[in-house]
Design an enzyme around this catalytic site. Structure first.
Site, PDB file in Angstrom:
ATOM      1  N   VAL A 135       0.840  -1.206   0.000  1.00  0.00           N
ATOM      2  CA  VAL A 135       0.000   0.000   0.000  1.00  0.00           C
ATOM      3  C   VAL A 135       0.871   1.251   0.000  1.00  0.00           C
ATOM      4  CG1 VAL A 135      -1.649   1.318   1.403  1.00  0.00           C
ATOM      5  CG2 VAL A 135      -1.991  -1.127   1.053  1.00  0.00           C
TER       6      VAL A 135
ATOM      7  N   ASP B  82      11.054   3.168   6.264  1.00  0.00           N
ATOM      8  CA  ASP B  82      10.671   1.800   6.588  1.00  0.00           C
ATOM      9  C   ASP B  82      11.701   1.254   7.563  1.00  0.00           C
ATOM     10  OD1 ASP B  82       8.760  -0.439   4.889  1.00  0.00           O
ATOM     11  OD2 ASP B  82      10.279  -1.194   6.284  1.00  0.00           O
TER      12      ASP B  82
ATOM     13  N   THR C 231      -5.226  -0.669   7.499  1.00  0.00           N
ATOM     14  CA  THR C 231      -6.554  -1.076   7.973  1.00  0.00           C
ATOM     15  C   THR C 231      -6.483  -1.294   9.484  1.00  0.00           C
ATOM     16  OG1 THR C 231      -6.964  -2.100   5.848  1.00  0.00           O
ATOM     17  CG2 THR C 231      -8.375  -2.810   7.675  1.00  0.00           C
TER      18      THR C 231
ATOM     19  N   LYS D 199     -13.929   0.543   5.557  1.00  0.00           N
ATOM     20  CA  LYS D 199     -12.914  -0.384   5.030  1.00  0.00           C
ATOM     21  C   LYS D 199     -13.290  -1.837   5.354  1.00  0.00           C
ATOM     22  CE  LYS D 199      -9.271  -2.290   3.523  1.00  0.00           C
ATOM     23  NZ  LYS D 199      -8.910  -2.369   2.139  1.00  0.00           N
TER      24      LYS D 199
ATOM     25  N   PHE E 100     -17.426 -10.293  -8.485  1.00  0.00           N
ATOM     26  CA  PHE E 100     -17.257 -11.137  -7.294  1.00  0.00           C
ATOM     27  C   PHE E 100     -18.357 -12.186  -7.157  1.00  0.00           C
ATOM     28  CE2 PHE E 100     -13.591  -9.808  -4.681  1.00  0.00           C
ATOM     29  CZ  PHE E 100     -13.038  -8.980  -5.654  1.00  0.00           C
TER      30      PHE E 100
ATOM     31  N   GLY F 114     -15.809 -20.918  -6.531  1.00  0.00           N
ATOM     32  CA  GLY F 114     -14.521 -21.615  -6.595  1.00  0.00           C
ATOM     33  C   GLY F 114     -14.150 -22.220  -5.258  1.00  0.00           C
TER      34      GLY F 114
ATOM     35  N   CYS G  50      -5.592  -9.861   2.957  1.00  0.00           N
ATOM     36  CA  CYS G  50      -6.557  -8.877   3.467  1.00  0.00           C
ATOM     37  C   CYS G  50      -7.890  -9.496   3.867  1.00  0.00           C
ATOM     38  CB  CYS G  50      -6.803  -7.814   2.409  1.00  0.00           C
ATOM     39  SG  CYS G  50      -5.295  -7.020   1.878  1.00  0.00           S
TER      40      CYS G  50
ATOM     41  N   ARG H 152      -0.025 -15.580   0.540  1.00  0.00           N
ATOM     42  CA  ARG H 152      -0.535 -15.487   1.911  1.00  0.00           C
ATOM     43  C   ARG H 152      -1.999 -15.931   1.972  1.00  0.00           C
ATOM     44  NH1 ARG H 152       1.294  -9.538   3.401  1.00  0.00           N
ATOM     45  NH2 ARG H 152       1.069  -9.302   1.150  1.00  0.00           N
TER      46      ARG H 152
HETATM   47  C1  UGA Z   1      -9.037  -7.103  -1.570  1.00  0.00           C
HETATM   48  C2  UGA Z   1     -10.094  -6.069  -2.011  1.00  0.00           C
HETATM   49  O1  UGA Z   1     -10.645  -6.467  -3.267  1.00  0.00           O
HETATM   50  C3  UGA Z   1      -9.483  -4.664  -2.138  1.00  0.00           C
HETATM   51  O2  UGA Z   1     -10.496  -3.721  -2.469  1.00  0.00           O
HETATM   52  C4  UGA Z   1      -8.849  -4.291  -0.799  1.00  0.00           C
HETATM   53  O3  UGA Z   1      -8.229  -3.019  -0.856  1.00  0.00           O
HETATM   54  C5  UGA Z   1      -7.805  -5.330  -0.418  1.00  0.00           C
HETATM   55  O4  UGA Z   1      -8.427  -6.631  -0.345  1.00  0.00           O
HETATM   56  C6  UGA Z   1      -7.237  -4.938   0.922  1.00  0.00           C
HETATM   57  O5  UGA Z   1      -8.002  -4.885   1.903  1.00  0.00           O
HETATM   58  O6  UGA Z   1      -6.073  -4.547   0.991  1.00  0.00           O
HETATM   59  P1  UGA Z   1      -7.049  -8.420  -2.837  1.00  0.00           P
HETATM   60  O7  UGA Z   1      -6.694  -9.029  -1.522  1.00  0.00           O
HETATM   61  O8  UGA Z   1      -5.948  -7.892  -3.692  1.00  0.00           O
HETATM   62  O9  UGA Z   1      -8.050  -7.159  -2.610  1.00  0.00           O
HETATM   63  O10 UGA Z   1      -7.840  -9.533  -3.643  1.00  0.00           O
HETATM   64  P2  UGA Z   1      -9.204  -9.679  -4.465  1.00  0.00           P
HETATM   65  O11 UGA Z   1      -8.976  -9.406  -5.892  1.00  0.00           O
HETATM   66  O12 UGA Z   1     -10.288  -8.944  -3.819  1.00  0.00           O
HETATM   67  O13 UGA Z   1      -9.461 -11.265  -4.298  1.00  0.00           O
HETATM   68  C7  UGA Z   1      -9.533 -11.854  -3.002  1.00  0.00           C
HETATM   69  C8  UGA Z   1      -9.843 -13.326  -3.066  1.00  0.00           C
HETATM   70  O14 UGA Z   1     -11.175 -13.572  -3.488  1.00  0.00           O
HETATM   71  C9  UGA Z   1      -8.948 -14.138  -3.989  1.00  0.00           C
HETATM   72  O15 UGA Z   1      -8.579 -15.338  -3.330  1.00  0.00           O
HETATM   73  C10 UGA Z   1      -9.834 -14.430  -5.180  1.00  0.00           C
HETATM   74  O16 UGA Z   1      -9.477 -15.601  -5.863  1.00  0.00           O
HETATM   75  C11 UGA Z   1     -11.186 -14.573  -4.494  1.00  0.00           C
HETATM   76  N1  UGA Z   1     -12.344 -14.318  -5.390  1.00  0.00           N
HETATM   77  C12 UGA Z   1     -12.545 -13.081  -5.930  1.00  0.00           C
HETATM   78  C13 UGA Z   1     -13.240 -15.353  -5.661  1.00  0.00           C
HETATM   79  O17 UGA Z   1     -13.090 -16.499  -5.178  1.00  0.00           O
HETATM   80  N2  UGA Z   1     -14.319 -15.099  -6.462  1.00  0.00           N
HETATM   81  C14 UGA Z   1     -14.558 -13.871  -6.990  1.00  0.00           C
HETATM   82  O18 UGA Z   1     -15.574 -13.707  -7.714  1.00  0.00           O
HETATM   83  C15 UGA Z   1     -13.638 -12.837  -6.726  1.00  0.00           C
END
Ligand code: UGA
Length: 448
Positions: free
Chosen positions: A11, A30, A122, A218, A263, A267, A274, A342
Site C-alpha cells: 500500500v 521503513d 486497515t 474499510k 465477485f 470456486g 486482506c 498469503r
Molecule cells: C481485496 C479487495 O478487493 C481490495 O479492495 C482491498 O483493498 C484489499 O483486499 C485490501 O483490503 O487490501 P485483494 O486481496 O488484492 O483485494 O484480492 P481480491 O482481488 O479482492 O481477491 C480476493 C480473493 O477472493 C482471492 O482469493 C480471489 O481468488 C477470491 N475471489 C474473488 C473469488 O473467489 N471469487 C470472486 O468472484 C472474486
C-alpha cells in the site's frame, strides 16, 4: 506537497509512487533496512504491474527518497501517511504493534508545523482516536489524524490508486480535510499527465465522514465482498446437488444491477493477506462491541468448508484413494496476477493433499518462489517450469488459481501427458464442453 510515507510495502509504495508521480515530494521510511537499500537500487520487493516503472520515473524526476530515519523527513512534512502492516494475531484480533511503533516514531519527530497524519493501514474502529490521544498526551497540538482507507487490489494497485471507485476521508478537522482534498484533486478530477490507465469521463466520488465511519467502511467493504463470494459458493454447492450450473446462475444474477456481476465467481474460496484477516477482525470488533455477527461467522465458515469440499471432490475423482498418487496443481497464488501466497486456498489444499499421502507437482506463473518458502523442504513436492511439465505422468490435474493463461492450455497435449485424464477445476476456468469432448473426466465447482 511534502509527504512522508511510513511503511514501503504494497500500500505504502503504490500510494507514495502515485502521489510522487502527481508532482509531490515523497519520502519513504521503513524499518526494514534491506527493503530501503533495495528500493534505492530500483528493486521492488513484490511483483506488481507498473510499480517498477513508476519507481524509475519518480527516482529520475527526483520526487522520491528512501530512508530509515524519521527525523530527516517528518519535521518538514505536510502529510505523513501510515501504511504499515496490521497482520492478524492467532485469535483473529489485529496486531497493532507496527502502527503503535509508527505513531511513537512520528510523535518523536513532529515539529510545530501543522501536520496531517493519514492512516491508510486497515485499523480497528476507534484507532484514529487512540492515536490522536497518544500524540496529544505527548504534548502535540498542531496535527490532525485522518482516516483514509485504501481499497487497492493486488495485481492492479497502481491502476486502482489512480482511478479509485471512491476516496474516503474521515476526520473531524476541516483544515485537515482540505489538505487531503487538495492532495487528491488531480485524482478526483482525473487530471494527471503520464496516464497509465485510461482517464475516466467522471469525477471520483468523495466521501467525507468521521474517523470511525471511515474505519468501518474499510472493514464493511471487504466483509461485503467476501459475503458475495461465500454466497455464490453456497449457491454453487446447492447447484451441484440439484443439477444446476452455477456459471449460468451467476451470470443471470449479475445482470440485476442491484446485485452486480463482480465477485460472483464460485470456486475454492477467498484468501490473501486482506480478506481473511479483515473479516476475522470485524468479527472480533463486533464481538468486543457487544454484537454477535451471525452473518459474518457464516461467511467465514462457508469459506473454510469450500476448500474441504474441493478436497473431497479430488478424493472422489481419484476413487477415494489419494495416498501415493501424484497430482499436478496449477496455481499457488491466492489469486491471479500476483506472486502472493498469503492465506492462499491453493497452499492449504496442497498441504492437505500432502498430509493425505499425495505427491504434488506444482506450477504457477509468478508465485513459485514464495510457495517454496511456505511449503518448506518437502521431498513430496516438485516445482515445475510449465503446466505441461507438471502434467507429465500424474493421476490428476487440478486448477487452484484463476490464471487466465490456464484457459488456453493445449488440453490435447495435457491429456497425452496425464496418466489418467482427470481434470478438477477449482475456479470454473476451463471450457468444460471442450475438455469433455477431448475425453477428460471433468469436475468443477457448482456445475457438472
Ligand atoms: C481485496 C479487495 O478487493 C481490495 O479492495 C482491498 O483493498 C484489499 O483486499 C485490501 O483490503 O487490501 P485483494 O486481496 O488484492 O483485494 O484480492 P481480491 O482481488 O479482492 O481477491 C480476493 C480473493 O477472493 C482471492 O482469493 C480471489 O481468488 C477470491 N475471489 C474473488 C473469488 O473467489 N471469487 C470472486 O468472484 C472474486
Amino acid at each position: 506537497m511534502r509527504i512522508t510515507v511510513v511503511g514501503a510495502g504494497y500500500v505504502g509504495l503504490s500510494t507514495g509512487l502515485v502521489l510522487a508521480s502527481l508532482g509531490n515530494e515523497v519520502y519513504f521510511v521503513d524499518v526494514e533496512e534491506k527493503k530501503i537499500e533495495d528500493l534505492k537500487k530500483g528493486l521492488v520487493p513484490f511483483k506488481e504491474p507498473y510499480v517498477k516503472g513508476l519507481l524509475e520515473k519518480t527516482t529520475r524526476s527526483g520526487n522520491i527518497e528512501f530512508s530509515n530515519l524519521y527525523s530527516t523527513t517528518i519535521p518538514n512534512s505536510d502529510l505523513v501517511f501510515i501504511c504499515v502492516g496490521t497482520p492478524p494475531k492467532v485469535n483473529g484480533e489485529v496486531d497493532l504493534r507496527q502502527v503503535k511503533k509508527a505513531i511513537k516514531s512520528i510523535g518523536e519527530c513532529l515539529s510545530r508545523r501543522f501536520t496531517v497524519i493519514v492512516v491508510k493501514s486497515t485499523v480497528p474502529v476507534g484507532m484514529a482516536k487512540q492515536l490522536k490521544n497518544t500524540l496529544a498526551k505527548a504534548g502535540h497540538k498542531n496535527f490532525a489524524i485522518v482516516s483514509n482507507p485504501e481499497f487497492l487490489r493486488e495485481g492492479s494497485a497502481i491502476k486502482d490508486s489512480l482511478t479509485p471507485d471512491r476516496i474516503v476521508i474521515g476526520s473531524d478537522q476541516s483544515k485537515a480535510v482540505k489538505v487531503l482534498i487538495k492532495l487528491y484533486r488531480p485524482i478526483i478530477k482525473q487530471k494527471f499527465e503520464n496516464i497509465i490507465v485510461e482517464r475516466l469521463p467522471r469525477e471520483i466520488p468523495l466521501v467525507l465522514t468521521s474517523n470511525e465511519s471511515a474505519e468501518l467502511i474499510k472493514y464493511a467493504s471487504n466483509a461485503f465482498l467476501t459475503t458475495k463470494i461465500s454466497f455464490i459458493n453456497e449457491i454453487a454447492n446447492i447447484a451441484e446437488n440439484v443439477g444446476a450450473d452455477i456459471t449460468d446462475v451467476a451470470k443471470a444474477l449479475g445482470l440485476d444491477p442491484r446485485i452486480g456481476d463482480k465477485f460472483l465467481d464460485a470456486g475454492i474460496g477467498w484468501g490473501g493477506s486482506c480478506f481473511p484477516k479483515d473479516v476475522r477482525a470485524l468479527h472480533q470488533i463486533a464481538g468486543n462491541s457487544g454484537y454477535m455477527p451471525v452473518l459474518l461467522k457464516s461467511v467465514i465458515e462457508v469459506n473454510n468448508e469450500q476448500r474441504y469440499r474441493f478436497l473431497q471432490k479430488i478424493s472422489k475423482a481419484l476413487g477415494e484413494n489419494i495416498e501415493g498418487k501424484t497430482i499436478a496443481v496449477l496455481g499457488v497464488a491466492f489469486k491471479s496476477g500476483t506472486d502472493d501466497v498469503r492465506e492462499s486456498p491453493a497452499i492449504e489444499i496442497i498441504n492437505k493433499l500432502l498430509e493425505l499421502g499425495a505427491k504434488i507437482k506444482a506450477y504457477d506463473p509468478l508465485a513459485l518462489e514464495n510457495a517454496k518458502k511456505v511449503l518448506k523442504n518437502n521431498s513430496d513436492i516438485t516445482f515445475c517450469t510449465s503446466p505441461y511439465d507438471a502434467a507429465k505422468g500424474v493421476s490428476a490435474l487440478i486448477i487452484t488459481t484463476e490464471w487466465p493463461e490456464f484457459k488456453n492450455l493445449n488440453f490435447r497435449r495435457i491429456k497425452s501427458l496425464l496418466k489418467s485424464p482427470i481434470l478438477i477445476d477449482g475456479r470454473n476456468l476451463i471450457d468444460k464442453d471442450m475438455v469433455k469432448k477431448l475425453g477428460f473426466k471433468y469436475w468443477a465447482v457448482g456445475r457438472k
